[in-house]
Design a protein around this motif. Structure first.
Motif: not given
Lengths: 308, 308
Positions: A239-246, A257-261, A270-275
């Motif tokens: 939930t918290l990561i989903g809101v951040e990504l929104a 795409g997004v550069t994920l550091i 976060y790779r699961h979340a973006f996926d």
């Protein structure tokens, strides 16, 4: 063993890392401890640094480059900020020398966004950005740097144009430990429940206003339908990561795409979340990025100047 | 003084309230304490209730009606739930009698939403709703009940159709006490800063996905521009309430506006929030609503049955 050229230090709020590096940029030795800014403010920054330099047998004259919270007002020596739009090259030019030390120790500044409607600060991430993007990347980058205080950064041609901090990691920590939801997650094991996590990411991304409700469903679902503590934990995290990504993905996303550091468990999460949202990522290891950023800055400050 | 007809008890997680009421519904005496469910689970529910009944000199035969967390699984006697769509009249019909007590003591059930996509539970609020809306209100009501766990309820013709819990109050508590933002709000005085609060409500309502970022600006703004601890506190409070309102108001709002069931400081705060968004509210005092709801239920269970 070749001669060390400098020591690079990433001095965060709660962690300390040091690399001994030669002129070719090779790591000769490294140290890790939990003597971050908060701990070192009590025991003394010079003593902490000295003990780690002694442990890797660094010569007396060896210069040291520091990034991170050691440069905060509550740190060792305040290193100020470069203001947005901030060329990454300006960061190393504004490094502050620690006074009263025989050794050449410099602390890199952070970046500040002095926008009254969206004030923001970073300290340490600018060095990761330097390592990940280089001084002068062509084109636009949208960068996600997850953590206690995640940063989303928009950069173009080596210039940080703007950024936003999200307290995602710290919110997860207090929500899962200090609220009524701590009962729902108590006893959660380390096993991942990727399906629950992705479902929570999607639900929160689709309806971010419902965040405080979606968190509570971790408890209601257990009361009414059963469910494991691990599933509840993944619901909170997702939930918290989903809101951040929104929020992070609400603007234009570059074609690449997004550069994920990120590193380790957080990178996987976060790779699961973006996926789950079918968003392409360009992964960069965070540990490597900060070391590379410090090396690029150190080389520019010392190695090259001695070459002249 | 007239004879008492029953005692009404609102037994929440952390608070206990008792009213001694006569047949006409007049309050003859009342008690308040912090012996809520959590405390009473340790000292014993019967002993807590007995001491307060003795303090108001309640006769031995006097029946007692209880609502709230005393009916939870971790409370005194589990009182179950009425499922949505839940007629408010069904709540009092499913009251559970406490076994092994000479006195007639009954605990009202809560309401459950057994929807796998949006599971939710309430316990205590159903009695406030009964007091505020009555058994059979014509038309639709959208009800906001702020608190540690705010409830937003959609009711029509005396039936609770659906509801959502938002952890707004608890999030405010942990965010302002347990995170890095505790430094930003440290030393905040009681004086309201309505302008900062309303600005934060509007910003969060407009961009709820940025909640975890808007919270952090309370710190960044202080670092870069100064600002009082009180302004930072209002930013946290306004952000969290603004996000809740973005969700609560996302469906159809009845022409009469939102029924706001709240008391004291929380009532004032939410009225400011609705005002910032130009949304009409119908205010109902929460303390009065729960007492009236208990009285309506008690009258239906005892007074009327004895009249027959």
């Amino acid at each position: 063993m070749t001669e060390p050229a400098y020591a690079a230090v990433d001095w965060g709020t709660s962690s300390f890392r040091l690399w001994l590096v030669d002129r070719a940029g090779e790591v000769l030795a490294q140290r890790r401890s939990d003597e971050g800014m908060l701990a070192a403010a009590k025991t003394g920054f010079p003593a902490v640094l000295r003990s780690h330099l002694a442990a890797v047998e660094a010569p007396d004259h060896l210069p040291v480059l520091v990034c991170g919270m050691a440069g905060a007002r509550t740190g060792w020596v305040e290193a100020g900020y470069v203001d947005t739009p901030a060329p990454l090259a300006a960061v190393l030019k504004q490094a502050v020398r620690v006074p009263g030390e025989a050794r050449d120790i410099r602390i890199l500044p952070g970046i500040a966004q002095r926008d009254a409607a969206a004030p923001d600060v970073m300290r340490g991430e600018e060095t990761q950005l330097l390592g990940a993007l280089g001084f002068e990347v062509a084109g636009e980058a949208l960068v996600c740097m997850p953590g206690t205080h995640s940063k989303w950064v928009r950069a173009r041609g080596g210039i940080v144009e703007g950024f936003s901090t999200f307290m995602t990691g710290e919110l997860f920590s207090v929500v899962s430990r200090e609220t009524i939801l701590s009962f729902a997650v108590a006893g959660a094991d380390e096993a991942e429940d990727v399906a629950s996590f992705k479902a929570a990411v999607k639900a929160a991304y689709a309806a971010p206003a419902f965040a405080a409700n979606l968190l509570f469903t971790a408890r209601s679902r257990q009361l009414l339908f059963g469910g494991t503590p691990s599933a509840a934990r993944e619901t909170l995290s997702g939930t918290l990561i989903g809101v951040e990504l929104a929020a992070g993905l609400s603007g234009v996303v570059p074609r690449a795409g997004v550069t994920l550091i990120a590193s380790g468990r957080l990178a996987a999460l976060y790779r699961h979340a973006f996926d789950a949202l079918s968003v392409t990522v360009q992964p960069v290891d965070a540990d490597e990025a900060v070391r590379r950023g410090l090396s690029m800055a150190a080389a520019a400050i010392w190695t090259k100047s001695r070459d002249l």
